[in-house]
Design an enzyme around this catalytic site. Structure first.
Site, PDB file in Angstrom:
ATOM      1  N   PRO A 150       0.832  -1.209   0.000  1.00  0.00           N
ATOM      2  CA  PRO A 150       0.000   0.000   0.000  1.00  0.00           C
ATOM      3  C   PRO A 150       0.866   1.258   0.000  1.00  0.00           C
ATOM      4  CG  PRO A 150       0.181  -0.801   2.229  1.00  0.00           C
ATOM      5  CD  PRO A 150       1.076  -1.674   1.379  1.00  0.00           C
ATOM      6  N   TRP A 151       0.208   2.407   0.128  1.00  0.00           N
ATOM      7  CA  TRP A 151       0.920   3.672   0.005  1.00  0.00           C
ATOM      8  C   TRP A 151       1.374   4.264   1.323  1.00  0.00           C
ATOM      9  CZ3 TRP A 151      -2.320   6.641   2.853  1.00  0.00           C
ATOM     10  CH2 TRP A 151      -3.677   6.319   2.833  1.00  0.00           C
ATOM     11  N   PRO A 176       4.141  -1.766  -6.402  1.00  0.00           N
ATOM     12  CA  PRO A 176       3.859  -0.641  -5.509  1.00  0.00           C
ATOM     13  C   PRO A 176       2.437  -0.129  -5.721  1.00  0.00           C
ATOM     14  CG  PRO A 176       5.885  -0.287  -6.785  1.00  0.00           C
ATOM     15  CD  PRO A 176       5.150  -1.432  -7.417  1.00  0.00           C
ATOM     16  N   GLU A 248      -1.665  -8.811   5.333  1.00  0.00           N
ATOM     17  CA  GLU A 248      -1.622  -7.798   6.408  1.00  0.00           C
ATOM     18  C   GLU A 248      -2.654  -6.747   6.046  1.00  0.00           C
ATOM     19  OE1 GLU A 248      -0.039  -8.188   9.024  1.00  0.00           O
ATOM     20  OE2 GLU A 248       1.663  -9.484   8.577  1.00  0.00           O
ATOM     21  N   CYS A 282      -1.891   1.365   9.605  1.00  0.00           N
ATOM     22  CA  CYS A 282      -2.811   0.241   9.817  1.00  0.00           C
ATOM     23  C   CYS A 282      -3.068   0.025  11.304  1.00  0.00           C
ATOM     24  CB  CYS A 282      -2.272  -1.021   9.167  1.00  0.00           C
ATOM     25  SG  CYS A 282      -0.569  -1.383   9.601  1.00  0.00           S
ATOM     26  N   GLU A 383     -12.809   1.431   9.727  1.00  0.00           N
ATOM     27  CA  GLU A 383     -11.445   1.971   9.746  1.00  0.00           C
ATOM     28  C   GLU A 383     -11.441   3.336   9.063  1.00  0.00           C
ATOM     29  OE1 GLU A 383      -8.513   0.165   7.151  1.00  0.00           O
ATOM     30  OE2 GLU A 383      -6.991   0.440   8.691  1.00  0.00           O
ATOM     31  N   PHE A 385      -8.773   5.512   8.952  1.00  0.00           N
ATOM     32  CA  PHE A 385      -7.473   5.714   8.297  1.00  0.00           C
ATOM     33  C   PHE A 385      -7.239   7.201   8.035  1.00  0.00           C
ATOM     34  CE2 PHE A 385      -4.144   4.020   5.256  1.00  0.00           C
ATOM     35  CZ  PHE A 385      -3.612   3.100   6.130  1.00  0.00           C
TER      36      PHE A 385
END
Ligand code: NDP
Length: 480
Positions: A150-151, A176, A248, A282, A383, A385
């Site tokens: 992820p970024w 990526p 993950e 995360c 979530e 985030f």
């Protein structure tokens, strides 16, 4: 518009590759700046990368573990040396602070060195012998693996996969995220150059590229970090040829505050756990459970600390919190704040704007505390985030544990108290991959802790021997 960096190509078999199509990467903290043009792959590029990795695997697997460790450590020196040049680029394409980009690279280096330090002992064959039998257990590599990242922390998350994967004798194709591909791709190019061709390959691209990588017959394993919904697609693709998975995924980490807590003492760490990287971690604190008896004073103290956060461009030294990485994430967080404003909750938008005149030229959101919110509200259950935190009151510790565990997620968590033993006792009852006492941020990660989640926060672990075991296949041989 300003073009601030050169074109970044993909990397296959130790050569730069592009298909003529590019992603234009804009600065999330200054939309008018183009940070990089990053080559976008095709299905042919994806297939080429997997085949190059497979060719490399045939000789890479034959090297001794110690030889591979030496080579990976040489590659990691390249990563370390690239930091002064690439961290500012990483900050600009991500929207986060320069110091956060340095942390990302630093954990990539440190995590790899830690894995290198334990790998040789773990990967050594085991031999069991008595009068009736001799059994050998060898830990063999699996082949080509795909690292999909992820970024939010692109470098350290990639290295959590490459270090155990390569040292155990596998070869890699990294995909990526298009939301922060440039610095990662450039760093991987430098590392790959000091390794045999094909050991590390990098392919950017959309859904068609992801499909080739996740279904390719020469791929034996996928290590994925990203959202839980995306993971379901990855699992379905992997099912076509029963590929091994490490996942993950997202989290909705609870912080349980006990009633004996010293609010002023814990507040710097709690605020860091919630708002570092603008909440885009995360295992950031995503909901806080506070005893009803101290609810008002605790939330007032939290708001005082949060009000000191200075939101601005990641390269501006005055900023203590950067921008949100992308439009979709920005909108999701804004919607959750707007929804909270329409409910019975009390919403405090705090902090200070470093450059108010630049505010609308980036995905900026003020750090926000939501009080008097239900455990069942969208902001508490999903979530976010991002930099908004719900504070949920509780009546008893049992109720707090019950609410913390009432989630489809189970990544990290924390318990905060002046009595460490009491906190540890509560921590043992939380359903999560890991639980901290009196802390909850990236600097609380200890390299001896297996990293990963339970329930829909994932499967498998990274770091430690558990992490290496994700990349090997035991081969048992009974000789006698
Ligand atoms: P996404 O799930 O959107 O994307 C993750 C990666 O998967 C990207 O590279 C994406 O590329 C790729 N991808 C998307 N669709 C597919 C597909 N069908 N097959 C294969 N690959 C695909 O996550 P984000 O990048 O938005 O990251 C945020 C999420 O990641 C949050 O939920 C966060 O909690 C989680 N995360 C978990 C961590 C952990 O260790 N548990 C650590 C960091 C983040 P593309 O964009 O091109 O589609």
């Amino acid at each position: 518009m300003k073009v601030l960096t050169k074109q970044v190509n993909m990397w296959i078999n130790n050569q730069e590759v592009h298909s003529g199509d590019f992603y234009e990467i804009k600065d999330p903290g200054r939309h008018t700046d183009i940070v990089a043009n990053v080559a976008k792959g095709t299905i042919e590029n994806a297939d080429h990368a997997v085949r190059a990795a497979h060719e490399a695997y045939l000789s890479w697997r034959e090297m001794s573990v110690s030889e591979r460790i030496q080579k990976v450590l040489t590659a990691i020196e390249q990563l370390e040396q690239s930091m002064p040049e690439l961290c500012p680029l990483a900050s600009r394409e991500h929207g986060g602070l320069l110091s956060e980009a340095q942390t990302d690279f630093g954990y990539g280096v440190g995590g790899t060195q830690a894995t290198a330090g334990i790998a040789e002992a773990y990967l050594a064959p085991q031999v069991f012998e008595n009068e009736s039998a001799i059994v050998e257990v060898h830990k063999k590599p699996r082949g080509v693996f795909i690292a999909i990242v992820p970024w939010n922390y692109p470098v350290s998350i990639t290295m959590m996969k490459l270090a155990p994967g390569l040292i155990s004798g596998n070869t890699a194709v990294v995909k990526p995220s298009p939301n922060s591909p440039a610095a990662l791709t450039m760093a991987l190019q430098r590392m790959a150059k000091v390794l045999p061709p094909g050991v590390i390959n990098v392919v950017n691209g959309d859904g068609d590229v992801a499909k080739v990588l996740t279904t390719h017959p020469l791929v034996t394993k996928i290590s994925f970090t990203g959202g839980t919904e995306t993971a379901k697609h990855v699992m379905a693709a992997a099912a076509s040829s029963i590929k091994k998975l490490t996942l993950e995924l997202g989290g909705n980490d609870a912080a349980i505050i006990l009633d004996d807590v010293n609010a002023n003492r814990i507040m710097p760490d709690l605020v860091k756990g919630i708002f570092s990287r603008a909440g885009q971690i995360c295992f950031a604190v995503k909901r806080v459970y506070v005893p009803q008896t101290i609810y008002r004073t605790f939330s007032n103290t939290l708001c005082e600390y949060v009000n000191e956060i200075k939101v601005g461009h990641g390269l501006d030294e005055r900023s203590t919190m950067g921008a949100i990485n992308n439009q979709a994430q920005y909108q999701l967080v804004k919607n959750l704040i707007d929804q909270s404003k329409r409910s019975n909750a009390t919403v405090f938008e705090l902090g200070k704007k470093v450059q108010p005149e630049e505010w609308d030229n980036g995905y900026y959101i003020l750090p926000t505390v939501v009080r008097d919110i239900e455990h069942t509200a969208d902001l508490s259950c999903n979530e976010q985030f991002g930099p908004v935190i719900p504070l949920i009151p509780y009546q008893s510790v049992e109720q707090a544990i019950e609410m913390a565990n009432d989630s489809m997620y189970g990544l990290g968590s924390s318990v905060w108290s002046s009595d460490v033993d009491r906190a540890a006792e509560v921590a043992r009852q939380v359903e999560a991959g890991f639980t901290f006492v009196n802390g909850h941020s990236i600097d609380k990660i200890d390299i001896r802790m297996p990293f990963g989640g339970v329930k829909q926060s994932g499967m498998g672990r990274e770091f430690t021997e558990f992490g290496i075991s994700e990349y090997i296949e035991p081969h048992a041989i009974r000789i006698r």
